[in-house]
Enzyme design. Structure first.
Site, PDB file in Angstrom:
ATOM      1  CG  ASN A 193       9.248  -1.817  -7.328  1.00  0.00           C
ATOM      2  OD1 ASN A 193       8.404  -1.949  -6.440  1.00  0.00           O
ATOM      3  ND2 ASN A 193      10.504  -2.189  -7.175  1.00  0.00           N
ATOM      4  CG  HIS A 202       0.968  -2.559  -8.666  1.00  0.00           C
ATOM      5  ND1 HIS A 202       1.438  -2.714  -7.378  1.00  0.00           N
ATOM      6  CD2 HIS A 202      -0.057  -3.445  -8.793  1.00  0.00           C
ATOM      7  CE1 HIS A 202       0.718  -3.649  -6.761  1.00  0.00           C
ATOM      8  NE2 HIS A 202      -0.181  -4.104  -7.598  1.00  0.00           N
ATOM      9  CB  CYS A 226      -9.880   7.968 -25.329  1.00  0.00           C
ATOM     10  SG  CYS A 226      -8.336   8.774 -25.800  1.00  0.00           S
ATOM     11  CB  CYS A 285      -9.724  17.746 -25.244  1.00  0.00           C
ATOM     12  SG  CYS A 285      -8.812  19.171 -25.783  1.00  0.00           S
ATOM     13  N   GLY A 290      11.840  -7.499  -1.120  1.00  0.00           N
ATOM     14  CA  GLY A 290      11.460  -6.130  -0.776  1.00  0.00           C
ATOM     15  C   GLY A 290       9.997  -5.789  -0.935  1.00  0.00           C
ATOM     16  N   GLY A 345      12.866  -7.109   7.251  1.00  0.00           N
ATOM     17  CA  GLY A 345      11.892  -7.303   8.324  1.00  0.00           C
ATOM     18  C   GLY A 345      10.960  -8.454   8.042  1.00  0.00           C
ATOM     19  CB  ALA A 396      17.314  -5.843  -2.140  1.00  0.00           C
TER      20      ALA A 396
HETATM   21  C1  BJW Z   1      13.400  -3.703   1.955  1.00  0.00           C
HETATM   22  C2  BJW Z   1      14.405  -2.741   2.003  1.00  0.00           C
HETATM   23  C3  BJW Z   1      15.620  -3.078   1.415  1.00  0.00           C
HETATM   24  C4  BJW Z   1      12.682  -1.933   2.998  1.00  0.00           C
HETATM   25  N1  BJW Z   1      15.782  -4.281   0.818  1.00  0.00           N
HETATM   26  N2  BJW Z   1      13.583  -4.881   1.366  1.00  0.00           N
HETATM   27  C5  BJW Z   1      -8.950  -5.879   1.921  1.00  0.00           C
HETATM   28  C6  BJW Z   1      -8.351  -7.136   1.839  1.00  0.00           C
HETATM   29  C7  BJW Z   1      -7.725  -7.550   0.679  1.00  0.00           C
HETATM   30  C8  BJW Z   1      -7.671  -6.719  -0.427  1.00  0.00           C
HETATM   31  C9  BJW Z   1      -8.257  -5.476  -0.340  1.00  0.00           C
HETATM   32  C10 BJW Z   1      -8.900  -5.072   0.811  1.00  0.00           C
HETATM   33  N3  BJW Z   1      -9.349  -3.809   0.603  1.00  0.00           N
HETATM   34  C11 BJW Z   1      -8.996  -3.417  -0.637  1.00  0.00           C
HETATM   35  C12 BJW Z   1      -8.350  -4.420  -1.225  1.00  0.00           C
HETATM   36  C13 BJW Z   1      -7.788  -4.423  -2.570  1.00  0.00           C
HETATM   37  C14 BJW Z   1      -6.512  -3.642  -2.667  1.00  0.00           C
HETATM   38  C15 BJW Z   1      -5.549  -4.107  -1.594  1.00  0.00           C
HETATM   39  O1  BJW Z   1      -4.865  -5.102  -1.716  1.00  0.00           O
HETATM   40  N4  BJW Z   1      -5.472  -3.368  -0.505  1.00  0.00           N
HETATM   41  C16 BJW Z   1      -4.664  -3.767   0.645  1.00  0.00           C
HETATM   42  C17 BJW Z   1      -3.727  -2.629   0.995  1.00  0.00           C
HETATM   43  C18 BJW Z   1      -5.583  -4.147   1.768  1.00  0.00           C
HETATM   44  N5  BJW Z   1      -5.996  -3.905  -3.994  1.00  0.00           N
HETATM   45  C19 BJW Z   1      -6.382  -3.196  -5.039  1.00  0.00           C
HETATM   46  O2  BJW Z   1      -7.141  -2.258  -4.959  1.00  0.00           O
HETATM   47  C20 BJW Z   1      -5.835  -3.647  -6.373  1.00  0.00           C
HETATM   48  N6  BJW Z   1      -6.877  -3.774  -7.304  1.00  0.00           N
HETATM   49  C21 BJW Z   1      -7.887  -4.631  -7.144  1.00  0.00           C
HETATM   50  O3  BJW Z   1      -7.986  -5.380  -6.192  1.00  0.00           O
HETATM   51  O4  BJW Z   1      -8.806  -4.578  -8.152  1.00  0.00           O
HETATM   52  C22 BJW Z   1      -9.983  -5.352  -8.082  1.00  0.00           C
HETATM   53  C23 BJW Z   1     -10.737  -5.093  -9.372  1.00  0.00           C
HETATM   54  C24 BJW Z   1     -10.953  -6.119 -10.244  1.00  0.00           C
HETATM   55  C25 BJW Z   1     -11.634  -5.876 -11.442  1.00  0.00           C
HETATM   56  C26 BJW Z   1     -12.065  -4.592 -11.735  1.00  0.00           C
HETATM   57  C27 BJW Z   1     -11.807  -3.557 -10.869  1.00  0.00           C
HETATM   58  C28 BJW Z   1     -11.140  -3.804  -9.667  1.00  0.00           C
HETATM   59  C29 BJW Z   1      -4.895  -2.585  -6.933  1.00  0.00           C
HETATM   60  C30 BJW Z   1      -3.710  -2.384  -6.076  1.00  0.00           C
HETATM   61  C31 BJW Z   1      -2.858  -1.259  -6.645  1.00  0.00           C
HETATM   62  C32 BJW Z   1      -1.701  -0.909  -5.722  1.00  0.00           C
HETATM   63  N7  BJW Z   1      -1.160   0.330  -6.128  1.00  0.00           N
HETATM   64  C33 BJW Z   1       0.018   0.840  -5.416  1.00  0.00           C
HETATM   65  C34 BJW Z   1       0.309   2.261  -5.907  1.00  0.00           C
HETATM   66  C35 BJW Z   1       0.863   2.235  -7.327  1.00  0.00           C
HETATM   67  C36 BJW Z   1       1.043   3.620  -7.855  1.00  0.00           C
HETATM   68  C37 BJW Z   1       2.046   4.403  -7.070  1.00  0.00           C
HETATM   69  O5  BJW Z   1       3.228   4.051  -7.065  1.00  0.00           O
HETATM   70  O6  BJW Z   1       1.645   5.404  -6.477  1.00  0.00           O
HETATM   71  O7  BJW Z   1       1.138  -0.036  -5.660  1.00  0.00           O
HETATM   72  S1  BJW Z   1      -0.134   0.826  -3.645  1.00  0.00           S
HETATM   73  C38 BJW Z   1       1.547   0.417  -3.341  1.00  0.00           C
HETATM   74  O8  BJW Z   1       1.595  -0.878  -2.699  1.00  0.00           O
HETATM   75  C39 BJW Z   1       2.202   0.226  -4.725  1.00  0.00           C
HETATM   76  C40 BJW Z   1       3.027  -1.004  -4.504  1.00  0.00           C
HETATM   77  O9  BJW Z   1       3.333  -1.639  -5.730  1.00  0.00           O
HETATM   78  C41 BJW Z   1       2.173  -1.831  -3.599  1.00  0.00           C
HETATM   79  C42 BJW Z   1       2.941  -2.877  -2.820  1.00  0.00           C
HETATM   80  O10 BJW Z   1       3.834  -2.276  -1.939  1.00  0.00           O
HETATM   81  P1  BJW Z   1       5.277  -2.910  -1.712  1.00  0.00           P
HETATM   82  O11 BJW Z   1       6.050  -2.871  -2.963  1.00  0.00           O
HETATM   83  O12 BJW Z   1       5.152  -4.221  -1.041  1.00  0.00           O
HETATM   84  O13 BJW Z   1       5.932  -1.816  -0.730  1.00  0.00           O
HETATM   85  P2  BJW Z   1       5.773  -1.665   0.864  1.00  0.00           P
HETATM   86  O14 BJW Z   1       6.201  -0.295   1.202  1.00  0.00           O
HETATM   87  O15 BJW Z   1       4.454  -2.113   1.329  1.00  0.00           O
HETATM   88  O16 BJW Z   1       6.839  -2.708   1.447  1.00  0.00           O
HETATM   89  C43 BJW Z   1       8.219  -2.505   1.278  1.00  0.00           C
HETATM   90  C44 BJW Z   1       8.957  -3.702   1.836  1.00  0.00           C
HETATM   91  O17 BJW Z   1      10.326  -3.536   1.557  1.00  0.00           O
HETATM   92  C45 BJW Z   1       8.828  -3.857   3.370  1.00  0.00           C
HETATM   93  O18 BJW Z   1       8.505  -5.197   3.677  1.00  0.00           O
HETATM   94  C46 BJW Z   1      10.236  -3.508   3.886  1.00  0.00           C
HETATM   95  O19 BJW Z   1      10.602  -4.256   5.035  1.00  0.00           O
HETATM   96  C47 BJW Z   1      11.078  -3.875   2.700  1.00  0.00           C
HETATM   97  N8  BJW Z   1      12.368  -3.159   2.587  1.00  0.00           N
HETATM   98  N9  BJW Z   1      13.983  -1.643   2.664  1.00  0.00           N
HETATM   99  C48 BJW Z   1      14.788  -5.135   0.811  1.00  0.00           C
HETATM  100  N10 BJW Z   1      16.708  -2.186   1.427  1.00  0.00           N
HETATM  101 ZN    ZN Z   2      -8.253  10.820 -24.795  1.00  0.00          ZN
END
Ligand code: BJW
Ligand code: ZN
Length: 254
Positions: A104, A121, A132, A160, A196, A224, A240
């Site tokens: 988060n 993240h 920079c 800048c 979550g 879920g 949660a």
């Molecule tokens: C509850 C609830 C309640 C509801 N109680 N629970 C194909 C295959 C595999 C990987 C890839 C692919 N294509 C691309 C990729 C890589 C990609 C990736 O994984 N993509 C997949 C989507 C396919 N990953 C990346 O790009 C990462 N970087 C990378 O791989 O770099 C390689 C590299 C190496 C060296 C140099 C350069 C590059 C980076 C990933 C960054 C993710 N960023 C985000 C946005 C952050 C900024 C923002 O906030 O805007 O991060 S995306 C978004 O998803 C955010 C979250 O942290 C992340 C995970 O989501 P999360 O937390 O699981 O949320 P949800 O909504 O998915 O799930 C919520 C859950 O809660 C659900 O299960 C509900 O049931 C539950 N819930 N209410 C408890 N009350």
């Molecule tokens: Zn700068």
């Protein structure tokens, strides 16, 4: 919520020495912070991740992206930690070697009393220069930016260039130190509690799998199903803010 599973999770935690709590957006859902992938309520239901959460999107339209993140930052500022965040802080206070690892970008773990959660993240509160990387102050919220309002990003005091949100976008590397700390702790814990998260985004989703491969008990809290269901020793189906206080109350009754 199944009573037996709560008791079983409590027993695992009460006798564990090293515990990793791995959290995702569902952790903050009951604080009113939207998740990403939940149907209807998730951010990606209303907004296109390719247009907002990639480096290409920021390069193409910095005002759109900065405005969207400022809107989310001000919403998080107004949110309060929920009973789940407080329960995580209580786990940390009871367990000899705890580590909170969060995907988060909010600060609700910190505000609930978790001293030093690892942010895989990044953070809404750590903007930096896009050229920079010089840190920039997270501005005060004088007003409340609307959901779709464009806002020009501030400029870096050093070079800048536009300031960008301090979060990890798709296609970007995770902060190496944070990922190393999380992976090392996961490989050497007794219990990994995953809360979550849809466990769809890599490499973060590897963390609970690393713990399972190393022989740790994996306890999952989610209303879920997720791809981690078969990996988890225990699946606690529920929100949660209900499940975690019940587990903590059963583990350490006072
Ligand atoms: C509850 C609830 C309640 C509801 N109680 N629970 C194909 C295959 C595999 C990987 C890839 C692919 N294509 C691309 C990729 C890589 C990609 C990736 O994984 N993509 C997949 C989507 C396919 N990953 C990346 O790009 C990462 N970087 C990378 O791989 O770099 C390689 C590299 C190496 C060296 C140099 C350069 C590059 C980076 C990933 C960054 C993710 N960023 C985000 C946005 C952050 C900024 C923002 O906030 O805007 O991060 S995306 C978004 O998803 C955010 C979250 O942290 C992340 C995970 O989501 P999360 O937390 O699981 O949320 P949800 O909504 O998915 O799930 C919520 C859950 O809660 C659900 O299960 C509900 O049931 C539950 N819930 N209410 C408890 N009350
Ligand atoms: Zn700068």
């Amino acid at each position: 919520m199944e009573h037996g599973a709560v008791e079983a999770a409590a027993a695992l935690l009460a006798r564990a020495r090293r515990v990793v709590v791995f959290t995702g957006a569902g952790m903050s859902a009951e604080s009113g912070v939207p998740t990403f992938r939940d149907a209807l309520t998730g951010l990606w239901h209303r907004y296109d991740p390719q247009s907002l959460a990639t480096p290409q999107a920021f390069a193409a339209d910095p005002d759109l992206v900065w405005g969207w993140y400022e809107w989310r930052r001000s919403a998080v500022r107004r949110a309060r930690p929920n009973a789940g965040h407080l329960a995580v802080a209580a786990i940390e206070a009871h367990v000899p070697q705890p580590l909170v690892v969060t995907q988060n970008v909010d600060d609700l773990h910190e505000r609930a009393g978790s001293p030093d959660p690892v942010h895989l993240h990044g953070s809404l509160f750590a903007p930096r220069c896009c050229a920079c990387a010089h840190p920039a102050p997270a501005g005060a919220d004088a007003d409340e930016p609307a959901g779709g309002r464009r806002l020009p990003p501030p400029r870096c005091v050093r070079c800048c260039a536009p300031v960008r949100p301090g979060v990890v976008w798709f296609g970007e590397a995770l902060p190496q130190a944070a990922l190393d700390t999380a992976a090392t702790a996961a490989a050497d814990c007794d219990v990994l509690l995953t809360v979550g998260t849809s466990a769809l985004v890599y490499p973060a989703a590897e963390i609970p799998r690393t713990a399972a491969r190393a022989g740790a008990a994996v306890v999952q809290v989610n209303p879920g199903p997720t791809p981690l269901d078969p990996v988890a020793t225990l699946n606690l189906r529920g929100p949660a803010a209900e499940v975690l206080p019940a587990v903590v109350g059963a583990a350490w009754p006072d």
